[in-house]
Design an enzyme around this catalytic site. Structure first.
Site, PDB file in Angstrom:
ATOM      1  N   ARG A  78       0.847  -1.178   0.000  1.00  0.00           N
ATOM      2  CA  ARG A  78       0.000   0.000   0.000  1.00  0.00           C
ATOM      3  C   ARG A  78       0.890   1.238   0.000  1.00  0.00           C
ATOM      4  NH1 ARG A  78      -5.268   0.570   1.653  1.00  0.00           N
ATOM      5  NH2 ARG A  78      -5.224  -1.306   2.943  1.00  0.00           N
ATOM      6  N   GLY A  79       0.742   2.071  -1.019  1.00  0.00           N
ATOM      7  CA  GLY A  79       1.495   3.305  -1.099  1.00  0.00           C
ATOM      8  C   GLY A  79       0.600   4.502  -0.875  1.00  0.00           C
ATOM      9  N   VAL A  89      -1.614  -2.359  -4.122  1.00  0.00           N
ATOM     10  CA  VAL A  89      -1.412  -3.548  -4.952  1.00  0.00           C
ATOM     11  C   VAL A  89      -1.892  -4.776  -4.193  1.00  0.00           C
ATOM     12  CG1 VAL A  89       0.238  -4.935  -6.241  1.00  0.00           C
ATOM     13  CG2 VAL A  89       0.581  -2.463  -6.054  1.00  0.00           C
ATOM     14  N   LYS A 118      -3.222  -3.420  -9.346  1.00  0.00           N
ATOM     15  CA  LYS A 118      -2.856  -2.106  -8.803  1.00  0.00           C
ATOM     16  C   LYS A 118      -4.076  -1.202  -8.899  1.00  0.00           C
ATOM     17  CE  LYS A 118       1.068  -0.108 -10.091  1.00  0.00           C
ATOM     18  NZ  LYS A 118       2.048   0.680 -10.910  1.00  0.00           N
ATOM     19  N   ASP A 149      13.174   4.989 -15.718  1.00  0.00           N
ATOM     20  CA  ASP A 149      13.276   4.655 -14.293  1.00  0.00           C
ATOM     21  C   ASP A 149      13.718   3.208 -14.093  1.00  0.00           C
ATOM     22  OD1 ASP A 149      13.192   5.225 -11.574  1.00  0.00           O
ATOM     23  OD2 ASP A 149      11.072   4.728 -11.365  1.00  0.00           O
TER      24      ASP A 149
END
Length: 360
Positions: free
Chosen positions: A104-105, A110, A125, A227
């Site tokens: 968890r952001g 996700v 996601k 990235d």
């Protein structure tokens, strides 16, 4: 009424563009209906909708044609009532049963999910659109734009070393968006701290060869990842999967990408640290990040370090590249070529593939 794309509550989309404004079309957020085939599509120009259903081959590029993805992404809708911000497990979204929370952001969550029909496992996601629209990631880039960019990029890529986006689910009555990916849940490493012990050169070579193949495919299709780092390299059945295309850029003309602050600073090339330009060369950016990743995988530490941002940037731009005594001559030569500070002299993918250390 039978539509030419056989849609009910779901439909498949390859890649489409508007014949009027040439923008790519997205079947969520603001909906428009094609008068010819009833397929709901969105176009920024909002005009001549009867012409919006003409397919093109692959991605949106004026310079080259791309191969059509073998398995088009499914775009679905759902009327599920769920509080994504607090949900952990024990709920379903369409055919997917949520088994457990993976991560968890601040902006996305996700989950490990299971298809209730086939029993197959996937990664889901979930973005909160309400949060995403209010989050500015710098340079005028919102989180919503990042989510849309990842969908657009992955819609046109089909390669064994690139994570596959399989489905996009948009809530019909709530502000959230689900991206369903093939499950590749084995990280090769984490680049947040030193590793003990690091990988052998033989192990690293197997990973790096797959990374080269995946990046070569992206670049041929006018995509710069922007990235590349260990956290964005996953494994599925010993096959490397490059993931996280949220800040990737598609080169429309020339070979440059817009200079943005997104990404991971420790993997920035010198031209990102000290440039006043609005654009930089795209391919050398990814080559540098690949070199930093290979260095880290083999030696367990980053080649350039600094406790503060300016100190890190100074190290990237001015510090000499050093190697442990155990480093083979071939690997040393390869890394020196990839981490050349002048991007005009940096190794190209063609040179990397021909290098003796890879033996491709």
């Amino acid at each position: 009424m039978k539509a030419c794309h056989e849609i009910t509550i779901s439909y498949s989309l390859k890649i489409y563009k508007c014949c009027v404004c040439k923008n790519s079309l997205w079947p969520f957020f603001k909906f428009a209906r094609c008068q010819a085939c009833e397929l709901r599509l969105h176009c920024n120009c909002q005009s001549q909708l009867k012409h919006l259903c003409r397919p093109i081959q692959g991605g949106i590029s004026s310079s080259s044609e791309h191969s059509v993805r073998a398995n088009p992404i499914n775009f679905l809708e759902t009327n599920l009532q769920i509080d994504i911000a607090t949900a952990s497990n024990d709920f379903s979204i369409n055919n997917y049963r949520v088994l457990k929370l993976i991560a968890r952001g601040s902006f996305a969550t996700v989950y490990l999910v299971k298809d209730k029909v086939s029993g197959d496992l996937f990664a889901m996601k979930i973005y909160s659109e309400e949060k995403a629209q209010n989050i500015d990631l710098g340079f005028g880039i919102s989180l919503t734009a990042v989510a849309n960019n990842e969908i657009e990029i992955l819609s046109s890529l089909d390669h064994p070393n690139i994570i596959q986006l399989l489905e996009v689910i948009k809530s019909g009555n709530q502000d959230w968006l689900c991206l369903v990916f093939e499950l590749a849940n084995d990280h090769i490493l984490t680049s947040q701290k030193a590793i003990e012990p690091p990988m052998s050169e033989k192990q690293a070579r197997n990973i790096f060869i797959q990374l080269v193949k995946g990046v070569e495919y992206m670049h041929k299709n006018s995509i710069i990842h922007c990235d590349i780092k260990p956290e964005n390299l996953l494994f599925k059945d010993n096959v490397l999967k490059i993931c996280d295309f949220g800040i990737s850029q598609r080169i429309i003309s020339g070979s440059s990408v817009k200079l943005r602050a997104q990404g991971t600073r420790a993997f920035f090339p010198p031209e990102m640290c000290n440039s006043n330009k609005e654009e930089i060369e795209g391919a050398p950016l990814d080559i540098w990040a690949m070199g930093v990743t290979l260095y880290y995988v083999v030696f367990g530490v980053l080649p350039f370090q600094g406790d503060a941002v300016l100190e890190l940037y100074d190290s990237i731009c001015n510090s000499k590249l050093t190697f442990p005594e155990k480093c083979s001559a071939g690997l040393r030569n390869l890394l020196e070529g990839m981490l050349w500070k002048d991007y005009t002299k940096r190794m190209t993918l063609k040179m990397i593939k021909a290098h003796e250390w890879l033996n491709i």
